[in-house]
Design a protein around this motif. Structure first.
Motif, PDB file in Angstrom:
ATOM      1  N   SER A  16       0.830  -1.214   0.000  1.00 30.82           N
ATOM      2  CA  SER A  16       0.000   0.000   0.000  1.00 30.82           C
ATOM      3  C   SER A  16       0.864   1.264   0.000  1.00 30.82           C
ATOM      4  N   HIS A  17       2.207   1.090  -0.039  1.00 27.36           N
ATOM      5  CA  HIS A  17       3.075   2.265   0.042  1.00 27.36           C
ATOM      6  C   HIS A  17       3.602   2.644  -1.341  1.00 27.36           C
ATOM      7  N   THR A  18       3.347   3.890  -1.722  1.00 26.84           N
ATOM      8  CA  THR A  18       3.833   4.354  -3.023  1.00 26.84           C
ATOM      9  C   THR A  18       5.211   4.982  -2.843  1.00 26.84           C
ATOM     10  N   GLY A  37      17.861  13.419  -1.999  1.00 23.68           N
ATOM     11  CA  GLY A  37      16.510  13.320  -1.431  1.00 23.68           C
ATOM     12  C   GLY A  37      16.625  12.839  -0.009  1.00 23.68           C
ATOM     13  N   PRO A  38      15.658  13.200   0.838  1.00 18.23           N
ATOM     14  CA  PRO A  38      15.716  12.758   2.237  1.00 18.23           C
ATOM     15  C   PRO A  38      15.494  11.243   2.347  1.00 18.23           C
ATOM     16  N   ASN A  39      15.658  10.702   3.528  1.00 16.29           N
ATOM     17  CA  ASN A  39      15.413   9.273   3.764  1.00 16.29           C
ATOM     18  C   ASN A  39      14.020   8.903   3.268  1.00 16.29           C
ATOM     19  N   GLY A  40      13.966   7.780   2.573  1.00 15.69           N
ATOM     20  CA  GLY A  40      12.662   7.281   2.140  1.00 15.69           C
ATOM     21  C   GLY A  40      12.100   7.983   0.917  1.00 15.69           C
ATOM     22  N   ALA A  41      12.892   8.873   0.288  1.00 14.31           N
ATOM     23  CA  ALA A  41      12.380   9.648  -0.856  1.00 14.31           C
ATOM     24  C   ALA A  41      12.131   8.765  -2.083  1.00 14.31           C
ATOM     25  N   THR A  44      16.755   4.757  -3.766  1.00 18.57           N
ATOM     26  CA  THR A  44      17.184   3.379  -4.034  1.00 18.57           C
ATOM     27  C   THR A  44      16.189   2.680  -4.959  1.00 18.57           C
ATOM     28  N   THR A  45      14.911   2.937  -4.749  1.00 16.18           N
ATOM     29  CA  THR A  45      13.891   2.321  -5.613  1.00 16.18           C
ATOM     30  C   THR A  45      14.121   2.721  -7.065  1.00 16.18           C
ATOM     31  N   LEU A  46      14.385   4.014  -7.283  1.00 17.43           N
ATOM     32  CA  LEU A  46      14.629   4.496  -8.642  1.00 17.43           C
ATOM     33  C   LEU A  46      15.886   3.840  -9.218  1.00 17.43           C
TER      34      LEU A  46
HETATM   35  N1  LIG Z   1      10.850  -3.797  -0.445  1.00 15.39           N
HETATM   36  C1  LIG Z   1      10.105  -2.834   0.117  1.00 15.39           C
HETATM   37  N2  LIG Z   1       8.919  -3.106   0.677  1.00 15.39           N
HETATM   38  C2  LIG Z   1       8.158  -2.143   1.226  1.00 15.39           C
HETATM   39  N3  LIG Z   1       8.506  -0.825   1.274  1.00 15.39           N
HETATM   40  C3  LIG Z   1       9.687  -0.503   0.742  1.00 15.39           C
HETATM   41  C4  LIG Z   1      10.556  -1.480   0.150  1.00 15.39           C
HETATM   42  N4  LIG Z   1      11.674  -0.839  -0.301  1.00 15.39           N
HETATM   43  C5  LIG Z   1      11.502   0.463   0.018  1.00 15.39           C
HETATM   44  N5  LIG Z   1      10.330   0.674   0.635  1.00 15.39           N
HETATM   45  C6  LIG Z   1       9.776   1.953   1.096  1.00 15.39           C
HETATM   46  O1  LIG Z   1       9.718   2.812  -0.043  1.00 15.39           O
HETATM   47  C7  LIG Z   1      10.132   4.125   0.295  1.00 15.39           C
HETATM   48  C8  LIG Z   1      11.307   4.530  -0.566  1.00 15.39           C
HETATM   49  O2  LIG Z   1      12.419   3.721  -0.179  1.00 15.39           O
HETATM   50  P1  LIG Z   1      13.850   3.894  -0.837  1.00 15.39           P
HETATM   51  O3  LIG Z   1      14.735   2.911  -0.167  1.00 15.39           O
HETATM   52  O4  LIG Z   1      13.722   3.843  -2.294  1.00 15.39           O
HETATM   53  O5  LIG Z   1      14.220   5.383  -0.384  1.00 15.39           O
HETATM   54  P2  LIG Z   1      15.626   6.110  -0.279  1.00 15.39           P
HETATM   55  O6  LIG Z   1      15.420   7.497  -0.781  1.00 15.39           O
HETATM   56  O7  LIG Z   1      16.662   5.295  -0.958  1.00 15.39           O
HETATM   57  O8  LIG Z   1      15.870   6.118   1.285  1.00 15.39           O
HETATM   58  P3  LIG Z   1      17.230   6.138   2.126  1.00 15.39           P
HETATM   59  O9  LIG Z   1      17.874   7.441   1.809  1.00 15.39           O
HETATM   60  O10 LIG Z   1      16.747   6.059   3.527  1.00 15.39           O
HETATM   61  O11 LIG Z   1      18.028   4.945   1.684  1.00 15.39           O
HETATM   62  C9  LIG Z   1      10.440   4.106   1.783  1.00 15.39           C
HETATM   63  O12 LIG Z   1       9.307   4.566   2.479  1.00 15.39           O
HETATM   64  C10 LIG Z   1      10.704   2.639   2.075  1.00 15.39           C
HETATM   65  O13 LIG Z   1      10.373   2.327   3.403  1.00 15.39           O
END
Ligand SMILES: Nc1ncnc2c1ncn2[C@@H]1O[C@H](COP(=O)(O)OP(=O)(O)OP(=O)(O)O)[C@@H](O)[C@H]1O
Length: 238
Positions: A16-18, A37-41, A44-46
């Motif tokens: 449910s998390h975008t 970007g701040p934590n959680g931005a 890493t997903t990108l």
């Molecule tokens: N496998 C996953 N399952 C569920 N939620 C996830 C997963 N991977 C990342 N998230 C959530 O997606 C959001 C983006 O995470 P991501 O790791 O891409 O951010 P980030 O900018 O790299 O953060 P950080 O700087 O803390 O490493 C966060 O809220 C994270 O908790």
């Protein structure tokens, strides 16, 4: 010349998390591009999406003007979630093993990449004896096997001391001088400021700025400008 990487309206949801809500950015061929970007931005997903490690829900990725396919991965090297090393193996063995796995000449990888990352003098030392900076540099050498045009590096200055950071900055510039494009994320604004040609800032999975880092500054203060952008675009969400 088409951009090395174009990201358009990219989205990704975990349950449910975008995590990405429509990211757009463009990385120019040959530049060092910093993703902030701040934590959680969603950084890493990108990066995982660009490295082919996860499939976005919607939106498009283009590599050197072509739609992203499995074949695009031949031109992409990535270092995400830190360097995964075998503690008993030395740098030379790591490069040879990865080169064989990727079907490229192991001698060429060893000869070119060890000096590039400054590990040629310690090539026969086990990875378990390496400093964190040396491990990151070996990870980058592994990512560069096969001469990728685009190198994707997630937080390669994490945990490094000032000398390790200085070496990493110099290495990223050196990599760009070889003609590769570097797409690097960091929390550390000062490291990005000293290394990158342009930056993209994402907050809560959306692009909030793209351009020269100087464009982020507020009254000449980069840090204030960055904080203010994050606060303005966070809508109270943390
Ligand atoms: N496998 C996953 N399952 C569920 N939620 C996830 C997963 N991977 C990342 N998230 C959530 O997606 C959001 C983006 O995470 P991501 O790791 O891409 O951010 P980030 O900018 O790299 O953060 P950080 O700087 O803390 O490493 C966060 O809220 C994270 O908790």
């Amino acid at each position: 010349m088409p951009p090395a990487l174009r990201v358009s309206a990219l989205t990704k949801t975990y349950g449910s998390h975008t995590a990405l809500q429509g990211v757009d950015l463009e990385v120019t061929e040959g530049e060092v591009y910093g993703l902030l970007g701040p934590n959680g931005a969603g950084k890493t997903t990108l990066m995982k999406a660009v490295a082919g490690l996860l499939r976005p829900d919607s939106g498009t990725l283009e590599i050197a003007g072509r739609p992203f396919t499995r074949d695009s991965l031949r031109g992409i090297g990535a270092l995400i979630d830190g360097p995964g090393l075998w503690p008993r193996m030395n740098a030379r063995q790591h490069l040879r093993a990865h080169a064989l796995l990727r079907g490229v000449d192991p001698d060429h990888a060893v000869e070119h990449l060890l000096p590039l990352v400054g590990l040629d003098q310690v090539a026969d030392r086990r990875a378990s004896a390496y400093s964190l900076g040396m491990r990151w540099r070996l990870g980058i050498a592994i990512a560069m096997i096969g001469s990728p045009r685009l190198l994707v590096l997630d937080e390669p200055t994490n945990g490094l001391d000032p000398i390790g950071m200085r070496d990493m900055r110099a290495l990223l510039r050196k990599v760009a001088e070889t003609g590769a494009t570097v797409f690097v994320s960091s929390h550390q604004l000062d490291q990005i400021a000293r290394t990158c040609d342009r930056v993209g800032v994402i907050v809560h999975g959306r692009t909030r700025y793209e351009g020269p880092l100087s464009g982020l500054a507020e009254d000449g203060d980069l840090e204030e400008g960055f904080f203010s952008l994050v606060e303005r675009t966070s809508s109270g969400v943390r």
